[in-house]
Design a protein around this motif. Structure first.
Motif, short mmCIF file in Angstrom:
data_model
loop_
_atom_site.label_atom_id
_atom_site.label_comp_id
_atom_site.label_asym_id
_atom_site.label_seq_id
_atom_site.Cartn_x
_atom_site.Cartn_y
_atom_site.Cartn_z
N TYR A 80 1.48 -0.90 -0.08
CA TYR A 80 -0.07 -0.34 -0.21
C TYR A 80 1.20 1.87 -0.01
CZ TYR A 80 -3.27 -3.28 1.86
OH TYR A 80 -4.31 -4.60 1.45
N LEU A 81 0.51 2.37 -0.65
CA LEU A 81 1.01 4.00 -0.48
C LEU A 81 -0.56 4.42 -0.06
CD1 LEU A 81 3.11 5.81 -1.31
CD2 LEU A 81 2.56 5.88 -3.66
N GLN A 82 -0.24 5.17 1.38
CA GLN A 82 -1.11 6.34 1.22
C GLN A 82 -0.64 6.99 1.72
OE1 GLN A 82 -2.06 3.95 5.38
NE2 GLN A 82 -2.18 5.05 5.80
N TRP A 83 -1.25 8.58 1.87
CA TRP A 83 -1.48 9.91 2.08
C TRP A 83 -2.75 10.25 2.96
CZ3 TRP A 83 -1.36 7.79 -2.51
CH2 TRP A 83 0.14 8.17 -3.74
N SER A 84 -1.80 11.12 3.92
CA SER A 84 -3.29 11.29 4.60
C SER A 84 -3.40 13.19 4.78
CB SER A 84 -2.99 11.52 6.44
OG SER A 84 -0.88 12.06 6.59
N SER A 85 -2.67 13.72 3.46
CA SER A 85 -3.08 14.56 3.58
C SER A 85 -2.98 15.35 1.71
CB SER A 85 -2.93 16.24 4.57
OG SER A 85 -3.53 17.42 4.23
N LEU A 86 -3.74 15.13 1.24
CA LEU A 86 -2.77 15.31 -0.20
C LEU A 86 -2.57 16.56 -0.99
CD1 LEU A 86 -5.31 12.55 -1.84
CD2 LEU A 86 -2.97 12.53 -2.09
N LYS A 87 -2.00 17.14 -1.68
CA LYS A 87 -1.77 18.43 -1.90
C LYS A 87 -2.15 18.06 -3.80
CE LYS A 87 2.31 19.16 1.04
NZ LYS A 87 3.34 18.80 1.13
N ALA A 88 -2.59 19.68 -4.43
CA ALA A 88 -2.11 19.27 -5.81
C ALA A 88 -1.17 18.41 -6.64
CB ALA A 88 -3.23 21.20 -6.62
N SER A 89 -0.40 18.94 -5.99
CA SER A 89 1.28 18.99 -6.45
C SER A 89 1.74 16.76 -6.31
CB SER A 89 2.30 19.20 -5.55
OG SER A 89 2.75 18.84 -4.34
N ASP A 90 0.51 16.12 -5.52
CA ASP A 90 0.91 14.72 -5.61
C ASP A 90 0.31 14.12 -6.88
OD1 ASP A 90 -0.31 15.13 -2.01
OD2 ASP A 90 2.22 14.51 -3.00
N THR A 91 -1.18 15.24 -7.31
CA THR A 91 -1.59 14.24 -8.83
C THR A 91 -0.52 14.06 -10.00
OG1 THR A 91 -2.93 16.40 -9.13
CG2 THR A 91 -2.47 15.15 -10.75
N ALA A 92 -0.55 12.39 -10.37
CA ALA A 92 0.58 11.95 -10.47
C ALA A 92 0.01 10.53 -10.46
CB ALA A 92 1.90 11.87 -9.64
N MET A 93 0.45 9.27 -11.50
CA MET A 93 0.75 7.94 -12.33
C MET A 93 1.68 7.49 -11.14
SD MET A 93 -0.76 5.75 -13.61
CE MET A 93 -1.52 6.18 -15.24
N TYR A 94 0.61 6.37 -9.97
CA TYR A 94 1.90 6.00 -8.96
C TYR A 94 1.75 4.85 -9.76
CZ TYR A 94 1.81 10.09 -6.59
OH TYR A 94 1.83 11.66 -6.04
N TYR A 95 3.61 3.94 -9.43
CA TYR A 95 3.74 2.77 -9.87
C TYR A 95 4.36 1.90 -8.58
CZ TYR A 95 3.49 4.15 -15.17
OH TYR A 95 3.20 4.38 -16.01
N CYS A 96 3.73 0.85 -8.25
CA CYS A 96 4.39 -0.30 -7.69
C CYS A 96 5.02 -1.38 -8.57
CB CYS A 96 3.90 -1.12 -6.25
SG CYS A 96 2.33 -2.19 -7.33
N ALA A 97 5.98 -1.78 -7.48
CA ALA A 97 7.23 -3.00 -8.92
C ALA A 97 7.62 -3.12 -7.78
CB ALA A 97 8.29 -1.35 -9.87
N ARG A 98 8.38 -4.72 -8.23
CA ARG A 98 8.91 -6.16 -7.60
C ARG A 98 10.84 -6.09 -7.84
NH1 ARG A 98 8.42 -12.24 -8.12
NH2 ARG A 98 10.50 -11.65 -9.54
N HIS A 99 11.65 -5.91 -6.65
CA HIS A 99 12.41 -6.05 -6.55
C HIS A 99 13.33 -7.16 -6.42
CE1 HIS A 99 14.39 -2.05 -5.40
NE2 HIS A 99 13.02 -1.83 -4.70
#
Lengths: 123, 113
Positions: A80-99
């Motif tokens: 999981y990836l979480q934010w408690s207080s988002l900002k407009a600058s958090d607008t993006a695509m987020y990827y998870c990846a395995r090492h």
């Protein structure tokens, strides 16, 4: 077959919280570290942080430390990836990846990626 | 942080010709104890996640066509596509995994001339 399937797109307002997920299958979840990356619109890739699912040890990029939280649910092989207080600058695509790891379970390069989750933050 | 700098930012190559992308790190990513370069190359097509092409600077991932090759050591690395195909149009990124924070190059956009 190794798969990382991410949760769907989110549209949020500034100040709201959100948690996105990365459900894995096809391998032993606790054997491989997971990282999260951000890709802002039209921009390059940025590493945010990683987690060792075997003990939930995390480390973060200084650029993201304190603004996001990475966690894992061993019983459901999900990161999981979480934010408690988002900002407009958090607008993006987020990827998870395995090492990919070695026999000592040290994390190396990213071999399998999720399809991405678009997070849009707008008032 | 290790800064990764790619050149050029964009590149147009004719079909069947060679494409070369360079990546320079601000410090060595060669780990002396195992003599391995902690450097990968990824390919990202529009609307898709990145795809692993090369790891340890020169090892091709399974299933990646042999027209893709990686070379270099220490701080200077190169990704070469020996004979450009239409499906190779993409943005290419190098990344170091020598130390955290892991860092990526800014990307090189490869197009057909």
């Amino acid at each position: 077959e190794v798969q990382l399937v991410q949760s769907g797109a989110e549209v949020k307002k500034p100040g709201e919280s959100v948690r996105i997920s990365c459900k894995t299958s096809g391998y032993s979840f606790t054997t491989y570290w997971i990282s999260w990356m951000r890709q802002m619109p039209g921009k390059g890739l940025e590493w945010m942080g990683r987690i060792d699912p075997s003990d939930s040890y995390t480390n973060y990029s200084p650029s993201f430390q304190g603004h996001v939280t990475i966690s894992a649910g061993k019983s459901i092989s999900t990161a999981y990836l979480q934010w408690s207080s988002l900002k407009a600058s958090d607008t993006a695509m987020y990827y998870c990846a395995r090492h990919r790891t070695d026999t000592a379970m040290l994390p190396y390069y990213l071999d399998y990626w999720g399809q991405g989750t678009l997070v849009t933050v707008s008032s | 942080d290790i800064v990764m700098t790619q050149s050029p930012d964009s590149l147009a190559v004719s079909l069947g010709e060679r494409a070369t992308i360079n990546c320079k790190s601000s410090q060595s990513v060669l780990y002396s104890s195992n003599n391995k370069n902690y450097l990968t190359w990824y390919q990202q097509k529009p609307g898709q996640p990145p795809k692993l092409l090369i790891y340890w600077a020169s090892t091709r991932e399974s299933g990646v066509p042999d027209r893709f090759s990686g070379s270099g050591s220490g701080t200077d690395f190169t990704l070469t596509i020996s004979s450009l195909q239409a499906e190779d149009v993409a943005v290419y990124y190098c990344q170091q995994y020598y130390t955290t924070p892991y860092t990526f190059g800014q990307g090189t956009k490869l197009e057909i001339k």
